[in-house]
Design a protein around this motif. Structure first.
Motif, short mmCIF file in Angstrom:
data_model
loop_
_atom_site.label_atom_id
_atom_site.label_comp_id
_atom_site.label_asym_id
_atom_site.label_seq_id
_atom_site.Cartn_x
_atom_site.Cartn_y
_atom_site.Cartn_z
N LEU A 217 51.67 66.89 14.33
CA LEU A 217 51.73 67.99 13.38
C LEU A 217 53.13 68.61 13.37
CD1 LEU A 217 50.44 70.08 11.44
CD2 LEU A 217 49.78 71.39 13.48
N ARG A 218 53.69 68.86 14.54
CA ARG A 218 55.02 69.45 14.63
C ARG A 218 56.05 68.60 13.89
NH1 ARG A 218 59.83 69.18 17.29
NH2 ARG A 218 59.22 67.20 18.25
N LEU A 219 56.01 67.30 14.12
CA LEU A 219 56.96 66.40 13.47
C LEU A 219 56.78 66.39 11.96
CD1 LEU A 219 56.84 63.41 16.00
CD2 LEU A 219 58.68 65.10 15.75
N ALA A 220 55.52 66.40 11.51
CA ALA A 220 55.25 66.38 10.07
C ALA A 220 55.75 67.66 9.41
CB ALA A 220 53.76 66.20 9.81
N VAL A 221 55.49 68.80 10.02
CA VAL A 221 55.94 70.08 9.46
C VAL A 221 57.46 70.12 9.39
CG1 VAL A 221 56.04 72.56 9.87
CG2 VAL A 221 53.87 71.36 10.10
N ALA B 87 50.45 65.29 5.44
CA ALA B 87 51.21 65.69 4.26
C ALA B 87 50.43 66.71 3.44
CB ALA B 87 51.57 64.46 3.42
N ASN B 88 49.11 66.52 3.32
CA ASN B 88 48.29 67.49 2.60
C ASN B 88 48.28 68.84 3.30
OD1 ASN B 88 47.61 65.61 0.63
ND2 ASN B 88 45.76 64.94 1.69
N ARG C 283 59.39 67.56 9.08
CA ARG C 283 59.83 66.59 8.09
C ARG C 283 59.63 67.11 6.67
NH1 ARG C 283 57.20 62.82 10.04
NH2 ARG C 283 55.37 62.71 8.69
N TYR C 284 58.52 67.79 6.42
CA TYR C 284 58.20 68.24 5.07
C TYR C 284 58.72 69.64 4.75
CZ TYR C 284 55.06 64.26 4.38
OH TYR C 284 54.54 62.99 4.24
N GLN D 222 49.73 72.41 1.61
CA GLN D 222 49.03 73.69 1.54
C GLN D 222 49.81 74.79 2.26
OE1 GLN D 222 44.66 73.86 1.59
NE2 GLN D 222 44.70 71.68 2.11
N LEU D 223 50.46 74.45 3.35
CA LEU D 223 51.30 75.44 4.02
C LEU D 223 52.45 75.87 3.12
CD1 LEU D 223 51.53 73.97 7.64
CD2 LEU D 223 50.29 76.02 6.93
N ALA D 224 53.01 74.92 2.37
CA ALA D 224 54.13 75.24 1.48
C ALA D 224 53.69 76.09 0.30
CB ALA D 224 54.79 73.94 0.99
N THR D 225 52.49 75.85 -0.22
CA THR D 225 52.06 76.55 -1.43
C THR D 225 51.36 77.87 -1.15
OG1 THR D 225 50.00 75.26 -1.42
CG2 THR D 225 51.84 74.42 -2.75
#
Length: 221
Positions: free
Chosen positions: A104-108, A24-25, A110-111, A29-32
């Motif tokens: 990682l793919r699933l988390a990206v 999630a962290n 999802r978020y 950072q990818l989002a910001t």
């Protein structure tokens, strides 16, 4: 390459108190800022197994890296001089890495709702004198590559060895981020956003790059 791997390894091997929080962290950072540089993400035994596996490959497994896509591919040594080997999850030494990549793919997805469908993974070897000039990972006219991750597998890397990853914003001349390819360092960034290059390497240099892609044939893409 299928995106639906069986996650049959123990996440406790990563020595993370909360694996989902860590991902999630990364996504935050990818989002910001569109990228993240990570150190000591993977345990040493996993990194060593990857290094043992890649250094055990034969010279015949590598080919001169080309630029372009499909029939337009060309080997142009004035642009890049590395050699590459495509990796897959059937190789014993890559399985833990591919399992983590799937998480990682699933988390990206999802978020960040990127719709990442699968990935392709490539090992790059830079002999002394090799480099890769400034480029984007997303091909012109194509939008299938959305996310790039690069894992460095170079023990005892020294500043004098060169081979840094230089990341740029748009048409800026000076890089905003310089990353030494030290053992276990990983960089993750949005493929379409950041031009980057690999400076001249003075030492044997290995990097494991994954590109996470969308399916252009899927509805909505």
């Amino acid at each position: 390459m299928t995106a639906h791997l069986e996650l049959d390894f123990d996440l406790n091997h990563f020595h993370l108190e909360n694996f989902d929080t860590q991902l999630a962290n990364v996504c935050d950072q990818l989002a910001t800022q569109g990228y993240v540089v990570l150190h000591d993400l993977f345990p040493q035994p996993m990194l060593q197994a990857l290094l043992n596996g890649i250094t055990g490959l034969s010279q015949e497994d590598f080919k001169a890296a080309a630029i372009g896509r499909q029939q337009d591919q060309q080997v142009i040594e004035s642009i890049r001089r590395d050699k590459i080997c495509w990796l897959n999850e059937t190789m014993d030494f890559t399985q833990a890495y591919f399992a983590w990549s799937e998480r990682l793919r699933l988390a990206v997805n999802r978020y960040l709702y990127l719709g990442l469908f699968d990935q392709e993974a490539m090992l790059a070897y830079y002999a002394p004198g090799a480099f890769y000039k400034r480029h984007l990972d997303a091909f012109r006219g194509q939008t299938n590559r959305k996310l790039t991750s690069i894992l460095y597998l170079n023990p005892d890397w020294q500043p004098s060895h060169g081979g840094e990853l230089l990341m740029y914003e748009g048409d800026e001349i000076e890089p905003f981020q310089v990353v030494e390819p030290r053992f276990g360092t990983m960089v993750i960034f949005l493929s379409e956003r950041f031009p980057h290059e690999v400076s001249l390497s003075h030492h044997d240099r290995y990097s494991l790059t994954s590109w996470y892609r969308i399916n252009d044939g899927m509805p909505g893409h």
